[in-house]
Design a protein around this motif. Sequence first.
Motif, PDB file in Angstrom:
ATOM      1  N   LYS A  21       1.744   4.242   6.283  1.00 27.73           N
ATOM      2  CA  LYS A  21       3.099   3.626   6.193  1.00 27.73           C
ATOM      3  C   LYS A  21       3.979   4.892   5.582  1.00 27.73           C
ATOM      4  O   LYS A  21       3.417   5.679   4.863  1.00 27.73           O
ATOM      5  CB  LYS A  21       3.101   2.495   5.086  1.00 27.73           C
ATOM      6  CG  LYS A  21       4.672   1.732   4.732  1.00 27.73           C
ATOM      7  CD  LYS A  21       4.276   0.676   3.808  1.00 27.73           C
ATOM      8  CE  LYS A  21       5.632   0.292   3.885  1.00 27.73           C
ATOM      9  NZ  LYS A  21       5.625  -0.941   2.932  1.00 27.73           N
TER      10      LYS A  21
ATOM     11  N   ILE B 205       6.771   6.466   3.255  1.00 26.96           N
ATOM     12  CA  ILE B 205       7.601   6.149   2.132  1.00 26.96           C
ATOM     13  C   ILE B 205       8.388   7.158   1.793  1.00 26.96           C
ATOM     14  O   ILE B 205       8.091   8.381   1.505  1.00 26.96           O
ATOM     15  CB  ILE B 205       6.408   5.804   0.933  1.00 26.96           C
ATOM     16  CG1 ILE B 205       5.418   4.875   1.363  1.00 26.96           C
ATOM     17  CG2 ILE B 205       7.219   5.609  -0.562  1.00 26.96           C
ATOM     18  CD1 ILE B 205       6.202   3.421   1.367  1.00 26.96           C
TER      19      ILE B 205
ATOM     20  N   TYR C 158      11.268   6.920   9.880  1.00 26.47           N
ATOM     21  CA  TYR C 158      11.864   6.834   8.481  1.00 26.47           C
ATOM     22  C   TYR C 158      10.963   5.726   7.688  1.00 26.47           C
ATOM     23  O   TYR C 158       9.968   5.343   7.904  1.00 26.47           O
ATOM     24  CB  TYR C 158      13.453   6.026   8.863  1.00 26.47           C
ATOM     25  CG  TYR C 158      14.141   6.994   9.679  1.00 26.47           C
ATOM     26  CD1 TYR C 158      15.096   7.878   9.132  1.00 26.47           C
ATOM     27  CD2 TYR C 158      14.013   6.660  11.343  1.00 26.47           C
ATOM     28  CE1 TYR C 158      15.902   8.524  10.112  1.00 26.47           C
ATOM     29  CE2 TYR C 158      15.111   7.467  11.780  1.00 26.47           C
ATOM     30  CZ  TYR C 158      15.712   8.410  11.545  1.00 26.47           C
ATOM     31  OH  TYR C 158      16.692   9.079  12.129  1.00 26.47           O
ATOM     32  N   ASP C 159      11.627   5.794   6.349  1.00 21.13           N
ATOM     33  CA  ASP C 159      11.157   4.939   5.297  1.00 21.13           C
ATOM     34  C   ASP C 159      10.826   3.508   6.036  1.00 21.13           C
ATOM     35  O   ASP C 159      11.609   3.021   6.587  1.00 21.13           O
ATOM     36  CB  ASP C 159      12.124   4.823   3.800  1.00 21.13           C
ATOM     37  CG  ASP C 159      11.513   4.164   2.818  1.00 21.13           C
ATOM     38  OD1 ASP C 159      10.454   4.467   2.537  1.00 21.13           O
ATOM     39  OD2 ASP C 159      12.155   3.162   2.390  1.00 21.13           O
ATOM     40  N   GLY C 160       9.506   3.292   5.668  1.00 22.52           N
ATOM     41  CA  GLY C 160       9.000   1.911   5.866  1.00 22.52           C
ATOM     42  C   GLY C 160       8.455   1.591   7.296  1.00 22.52           C
ATOM     43  O   GLY C 160       7.650   0.685   7.611  1.00 22.52           O
ATOM     44  N   ASP C 161       8.291   2.848   8.193  1.00 25.13           N
ATOM     45  CA  ASP C 161       7.994   2.605   9.577  1.00 25.13           C
ATOM     46  C   ASP C 161       6.209   2.899   9.424  1.00 25.13           C
ATOM     47  O   ASP C 161       5.699   3.314   8.228  1.00 25.13           O
ATOM     48  CB  ASP C 161       8.288   4.135  10.056  1.00 25.13           C
ATOM     49  CG  ASP C 161       9.592   3.999  11.123  1.00 25.13           C
ATOM     50  OD1 ASP C 161      10.112   2.995  10.795  1.00 25.13           O
ATOM     51  OD2 ASP C 161      10.109   4.947  11.469  1.00 25.13           O
ATOM     52  N   LEU C 162       5.757   1.889  10.320  1.00 23.60           N
ATOM     53  CA  LEU C 162       4.387   1.953  10.406  1.00 23.60           C
ATOM     54  C   LEU C 162       3.765   2.864  11.578  1.00 23.60           C
ATOM     55  O   LEU C 162       4.298   2.375  12.508  1.00 23.60           O
ATOM     56  CB  LEU C 162       3.696   0.466  10.390  1.00 23.60           C
ATOM     57  CG  LEU C 162       4.257  -0.362   9.140  1.00 23.60           C
ATOM     58  CD1 LEU C 162       3.952  -1.853   9.244  1.00 23.60           C
ATOM     59  CD2 LEU C 162       3.615   0.108   7.960  1.00 23.60           C
TER      60      LEU C 162
ATOM     61  N   HIS D 206       4.066   9.890   1.838  1.00 27.14           N
ATOM     62  CA  HIS D 206       5.390  10.252   1.241  1.00 27.14           C
ATOM     63  C   HIS D 206       5.977  11.374   1.459  1.00 27.14           C
ATOM     64  O   HIS D 206       5.550  12.492   1.702  1.00 27.14           O
ATOM     65  CB  HIS D 206       4.826  10.319  -0.618  1.00 27.14           C
ATOM     66  CG  HIS D 206       4.449   8.983  -0.821  1.00 27.14           C
ATOM     67  ND1 HIS D 206       5.516   8.192  -1.801  1.00 27.14           N
ATOM     68  CD2 HIS D 206       3.274   8.568  -1.057  1.00 27.14           C
ATOM     69  CE1 HIS D 206       4.588   6.987  -2.240  1.00 27.14           C
ATOM     70  NE2 HIS D 206       3.450   7.349  -1.810  1.00 27.14           N
TER      71      HIS D 206
ATOM     72  N   ASN E 282       5.482   1.149  14.719  1.00 30.13           N
ATOM     73  CA  ASN E 282       6.075  -0.065  14.543  1.00 30.13           C
ATOM     74  C   ASN E 282       5.773  -1.074  15.702  1.00 30.13           C
ATOM     75  O   ASN E 282       6.379  -1.911  16.155  1.00 30.13           O
ATOM     76  CB  ASN E 282       7.798  -0.057  14.279  1.00 30.13           C
ATOM     77  CG  ASN E 282       8.182   0.814  13.145  1.00 30.13           C
ATOM     78  OD1 ASN E 282       7.327   0.639  12.008  1.00 30.13           O
ATOM     79  ND2 ASN E 282       9.343   1.347  13.387  1.00 30.13           N
TER      80      ASN E 282
ATOM     81  N   GLU F 117      -0.486   5.711   2.473  1.00 28.59           N
ATOM     82  CA  GLU F 117       0.932   5.794   2.540  1.00 28.59           C
ATOM     83  C   GLU F 117       1.217   7.414   2.409  1.00 28.59           C
ATOM     84  O   GLU F 117       0.367   8.107   1.969  1.00 28.59           O
ATOM     85  CB  GLU F 117       1.410   5.421   1.193  1.00 28.59           C
ATOM     86  CG  GLU F 117       1.235   3.788   0.761  1.00 28.59           C
ATOM     87  CD  GLU F 117       1.904   3.295  -0.288  1.00 28.59           C
ATOM     88  OE1 GLU F 117       2.208   4.229  -1.406  1.00 28.59           O
ATOM     89  OE2 GLU F 117       2.120   2.186  -0.635  1.00 28.59           O
TER      90      GLU F 117
END
Length: 79
Positions: free
Chosen positions: A67, A69, A53-57, A5, A41, A3
């Motif tokens: 990921k 966050i 952005y938040d949640g992109d992989l 952040h 993604n 993750e």
Amino acid sequence: MEEIHFNTEYVTLGQLLKMANVISSGGMAKWFLSENVIYVNGEEEQRRGRKLYDGDLVMVPGAGKFKLIADPYGTRDVH
């Protein structure tokens, strides 16, 4: 999956590569992306300025999966 952040609206792909210690400086992003296939993604991406952005992989073969966050009280400031 690691993750990453961040406490801004978004981070760029080039910033992510540096934050994840895939490259040692922001100046290496253009070269790295021209030599390696990166997936955001599930889709191939080569633009270092791609906004994440938040949640992109993000998958960087040989370096791992990341990921994003969004953390408004974040521990990392990417400015």
